[in-house]
Design an enzyme around this catalytic site. Structure first.
Site, mmCIF file in Angstrom:
data_model
loop_
_atom_site.group_PDB
_atom_site.id
_atom_site.type_symbol
_atom_site.label_atom_id
_atom_site.label_comp_id
_atom_site.label_asym_id
_atom_site.label_seq_id
_atom_site.Cartn_x
_atom_site.Cartn_y
_atom_site.Cartn_z
ATOM 1 N N ARG A 1 -3.378 7.130 -2.402
ATOM 2 C CA ARG A 1 -3.717 5.714 -2.459
ATOM 3 C C ARG A 1 -5.046 5.562 -3.195
ATOM 4 O O ARG A 1 -5.990 6.339 -2.988
ATOM 5 C CB ARG A 1 -3.836 5.112 -1.059
ATOM 6 N N HIS B 1 1.064 4.355 -10.905
ATOM 7 C CA HIS B 1 1.591 4.442 -9.537
ATOM 8 C C HIS B 1 3.067 4.833 -9.605
ATOM 9 O O HIS B 1 3.929 4.192 -8.995
ATOM 10 C CB HIS B 1 1.412 3.114 -8.796
ATOM 11 N N GLU C 1 -4.718 -2.386 -8.741
ATOM 12 C CA GLU C 1 -3.562 -2.138 -9.608
ATOM 13 C C GLU C 1 -2.917 -3.457 -9.999
ATOM 14 O O GLU C 1 -2.835 -4.365 -9.166
ATOM 15 C CB GLU C 1 -2.545 -1.241 -8.881
#
Length: 345
Positions: free
Chosen positions: A240, A297, A269
């Site tokens: 994360r 991601h 993000e």
């Protein structure tokens, strides 16, 4: 049974509806373009179960709007965007899908390591720009021998263990830090154990992060952690984004304490070009060129893992509602004690 899939994003999996269509009705609510979007109350009130498909977005409704909901599932591993305590106070278990993309994330962590330590991203980019003058093996700044290097793991859970096994196959020394594992894990795995992040930072040539985001791990890799790092450390984060303090990483990269970083996740993000590290990377400033590798991601992703993730989320719901069998519950500590939850636990 009505299952609401909130914050859904493509690609769609038609097999999901073919597999479970006779057992549940699916209400698909796509990822909102407007951050202020709220789910229509009639839809939230009709749901017997909710799946939050997003790793970052909150459920687009208040908890009280989900009158009939008996279980909430995060379609993925991380669950920091769900109100564990709030759902628990209502007697609603929150579950995740921890095992759908274990191998993909572990593979991706090693891929980021290799992109930096074997220079593959740099070589490809330089040759693409100039096939003749880019033909130079010395242009990638972080190429090194991996055999005998120390691969440090923060969090030896499913993914951390899978990454460790892959690193060991490269003849790397594997050392881990995980205060939540019982004594003897190091004996069962054959990997070395240290008892503080500072110890791990001091001996790691590669540091791979595989911890969940929590109050304990938010900003875990900060200025103090990087100050303790072995010079030349390469950081890999596929967990994360907020676990790594991006400002501290920028400073450590600039002063050379950290040689490079491979990041699949970021505190904000999509990538925020206003942050000086992202801006320098995007501009290919000479000091950072070849030292930072980013991916969107995407470590969890493969077509197979997406299908597994969606299927396992529904199976978790059906097991609980049809059989009273509760799996992968992540808010047990907050659950009130209705009889069904006690029995299923």
């Amino acid at each position: 049974m009505r299952i609401l899939k909130a914050n859904w994003y493509p690609p769609e999996n038609p097999e999901l509806f073919e597999m479970f269509g006779s057992k549940a009705d699916f209400d698909i609510d796509p990822t909102p373009a407007d951050p202020a979007y709220r789910l229509d109350r009639a839809r939230s009130a009709a749901a017997d179960a909710v799946i939050n498909c997003s790793a970052t977005l909150l459920l687009p409704a208040e908890l009280d709007d989900f009158e009939k909901v008996k279980i909430v599932v995060r379609e993925g591993v991380g669950y920091d965007n769900l109100d564990l305590e709030g759902w628990g106070a209502r007697g609603v278990p929150v579950c995740n899908v921890p095992d759908y993309g274990t191998t993909e994330v572990a593979d991706h962590a090693l891929a980021l390591m290799l992109a930096l330590t074997r220079g593959t991203e740099t070589y490809d980019r330089l040759l693409n720009a100039d096939p003749e003058h880019g033909w130079n093996f010395a242009r990638a700044p972080l190429v090194r021998r991996l055999r005998g290097a120390t691969f440090g793991v923060v969090g030896l859970g499913r993914i951390g263990l899978a990454a460790a096994r892959r690193a060991a196959a490269f003849d790397m020394r594997v050392v881990f830090f995980d205060p939540h594992l019982s004594n003897g894990v190091e004996l069962a795995t054959g990997y070395e154990r240290v008892h503080s992040l500072k110890e791990l930072m001091a001996i790691s040539d590669i540091l791979s992060v595989h911890a969940p985001l929590s109050a304990e791990t938010n900003g875990f890799l900060d200025a103090a952690a990087f100050a303790a790092a072995k010079p030349g450390l390469i950081l890999i984060n596929t967990a994360r984004g907020p676990i790594v303090d991006l400002d501290a990483l920028l400073a450590a990269l600039k002063d050379g304490r950290v040689a490079g970083a491979g990041l699949d996740v970021l505190p904000k993000e999509p990538a925020d070009r206003s942050h000086p590290l992202i801006a320098a990377w995007a501009a290919r400033e000479p000091w950072i060129d070849g030292r930072l590798a980013l991916s969107p991601h995407a470590a969890f992703y493969s077509p197979a893992s997406m299908k597994d993730m969606q299927r396992k989320a529904v199976e978790c719901i059906l097991a609980f509602l049809n059989e009273g069998r509760l799996t992968n519950c992540v808010n047990r500590e907050f659950l009130v004690t209705p009889a069904k939850v006690r029995k299923a636990s």
